[in-house]
Structure formats: C-alpha cells, structure tokens
Scaffold this active site. Sequence first.
Site, PDB file in Angstrom:
ATOM      1  N   LYS A  66     -24.059  52.419  -0.591  1.00 46.15           N
ATOM      2  CA  LYS A  66     -23.751  51.893   0.947  1.00 46.15           C
ATOM      3  C   LYS A  66     -24.774  52.710   1.733  1.00 46.15           C
ATOM      4  CE  LYS A  66     -19.136  50.047  -0.100  1.00 46.15           C
ATOM      5  NZ  LYS A  66     -17.678  50.430   0.055  1.00 46.15           N
ATOM      6  N   GLN A 124     -12.753  53.183   1.275  1.00 49.30           N
ATOM      7  CA  GLN A 124     -13.125  52.969   0.150  1.00 49.30           C
ATOM      8  C   GLN A 124     -11.934  52.767  -0.733  1.00 49.30           C
ATOM      9  OE1 GLN A 124     -15.894  52.001  -1.356  1.00 49.30           O
ATOM     10  NE2 GLN A 124     -15.173  51.680  -3.335  1.00 49.30           N
ATOM     11  N   ASP A 165     -14.875  44.932   6.654  1.00 49.46           N
ATOM     12  CA  ASP A 165     -14.511  44.447   5.294  1.00 49.46           C
ATOM     13  C   ASP A 165     -13.776  43.084   5.355  1.00 49.46           C
ATOM     14  OD1 ASP A 165     -15.295  45.751   3.002  1.00 49.46           O
ATOM     15  OD2 ASP A 165     -13.391  47.165   2.914  1.00 49.46           O
TER      16      ASP A 165
END
Length: 363
Positions: A123, A167, A190
């Site tokens: 990322k 995460q 997200d």
Amino acid sequence: MASSIKFTDCSPSATVRLCPSTRTRLRSSDGAVLFHRLLGLSRPAFPRTFVSRSSTSTLPVISASTSTEATAEVIDGKLVAKQIREEITAEVSRMKEAIGVIPGLAVILVGDRKDSATYVRNKKKACESVGIKSFEVNLPEDCTEQEVLKYVSDFNDDPSVHGILVQLPLPNHMNEQNILHAVSIEKDVDGFHPLNIGRLAMRGEEPLFVPCTPKGCIELLHRYNISIKGKRAVVIGRSNIVGTPAALLLQGEDATVSVVHSRTKDPEELTRQADIIISAVGKANMVKGSWIKPGAVIIDVGINSIEDASSPRGYRLVGDVCYEEASKIASAITPVPGGVGPMTIAMLLSNTLTAAKRTHNFQ
C-alpha cells in the site's frame, strides 16, 4: 450438496494468507473512480471521481451471453489497475497544483504478521507511485485497544490525513468492531463503517465509500463494457467485506441477484443460471465447469494456495473457480493472480483521492 461446502470470508482487505493453507482471506482496503453511464442508469452504483477514461477504449466489449469461443476473454485486472493509477496520478497532481493539497492515507498495523506487513508495504509503495502521502503506525502485538484507538483519534483530527485504514486481523484481545467504528466516516476509505454499508443498502442513498474489493469487481465489469442491467447475477459468499456489498452493488446496477452461501440448497444449479458470477468464499477450485452457464462472465475474488511440487515455493495460487474448466465455457473470466487482486489497492487509492476532494470541495 450445500452441507459439504465450507464458505469462508475471502477479502483482500482482511489479510492475505498466501501459504501454506488452502484457506485464504483477502482484504479489501478501497472512494471513487468515475464510471461511464454505460447502462443508462438513473444513478451510479457509487460516487464518481474521474472525468476521463480514454485508455479504456482498448478494452474489448464482452457480452454476458452464449459464447461460441472455446476460450474466455481474460479480464486483465493488472491492466485496469494500471489505468486507474495513471488517472489518480493525474488527479493528485492537478489537485496539488490547484489548491496545494496532497491526499494522505494513514495505515495502522498491529503486530508482526508477515502477510499483513507485506500488504501494508505494498500500500505504501502504491501511494508513493501516485503521489499520495503515506502515514504508517506500527504497534506491538501486546499493545492495548486504547492505544490503537488513540492513534485512530489522532488521525481523525489530522487535516493532512484523508483516509484511515486499520490493517486486519487485529490481535484477539481487541474488539475489531470498536476500532473500525471509531474511524471517522469521512475517512473510512475501507468502506466498513456501518453507516457506509447502510447507505449502500438503501435505495436513493449514496455511501461515502464502497469497500474496495467489491468496488473493484464492479469496476472491472464497467471497464470491459460488460452489461449488468437486467442480467441474472450470483454472488457466492456473503461476507461483510466482499459478498454482501458486491450483491448490493449489483442490485444497484439493476441486476437480479442471488447469494449462494453455506446453507444454500443445490448451489450448483442456482449458479448455473447466472449471467454474471462473483465468487468470494476462499475455497480452491470449488466452482467447477459444470456450475457455469455457457457465456457467463466470472469475477473470481478467491486467492488460495495449493500444493505444487513443480513450483519453487512448493505451492501456487488459484481462485475459487476452476480456471481451466471455466475458461472453456465462460465468455470472460478474471485470472488468479492478476484479476481482482490488483484492483483492491487501486480502489483504496481512489477512495483516498475522493476523500481529499470531498474534504476540500475540489471538483
């Protein structure tokens, strides 16, 4: 048949467990790319970002109808993700020049899982490649939930951070939902905040963000000019990360949607009726050629490792769908790897750009 099938969450945002288990979860980590109104819909399935998609003219038009071809068209996720990253790079540069703002993405990593660390590293590289600022916090496995919440709060208050990603998976002693819900909805790139999912489920409402992996699935269909309106679609798997939002997105595109899960009776027969199949269960080669209607379009979200003595790693990656069989029957199919996977991070970057534009009212 249903009782013998084990369905598991398959989402690139959750984590990527590549070896050696055959059960793998992807995690989507994903704002918005401009979608063509290819289908003449009254409203898009989710917010738009870009005003140009000239590069998509090189992609073929695929019809989800009976195909006379012996081999399915490969839906190239790497190519599409590359196009999207180029579009994002141009938009980030335009925003910086116009108002002096650079989009920022913060990632919180707890523990030392190698798969999670690899995903976070990817990322960061992706952010750098398009000009997005990357903020990263690495916390030890034994840190407290309050410590994580403190960092979430700090990033919520930081005007240079436009997107926040925690995460997954988190250590067992933490309440995952408490932490995810603490992320500001305006920075929930997200797309996991219950308000975003709720808006996605309601007609006439628009979520601020859509979860990255299902969003990437729909974007692949759009980029390949695959008609969704009026088609019969089957989503295999009903996780909150991929299956459920994918079904909602397809429904928003005016498809007739069925969801196959562990309690579905005769899933093979139901799947065989589909013009479009999105599979996200995390079970290697579960969907055989006999499950597929000739000419169907297949989006395979699964990424599973199976033993392979001929591979230097001792294993290879396959999807939920038996590619060798399906590619002889379907009109189009995503490969594994190289299909949906690259789209997840591309959609995360897109969501981050959208968050920055929305914050600064930049068109």
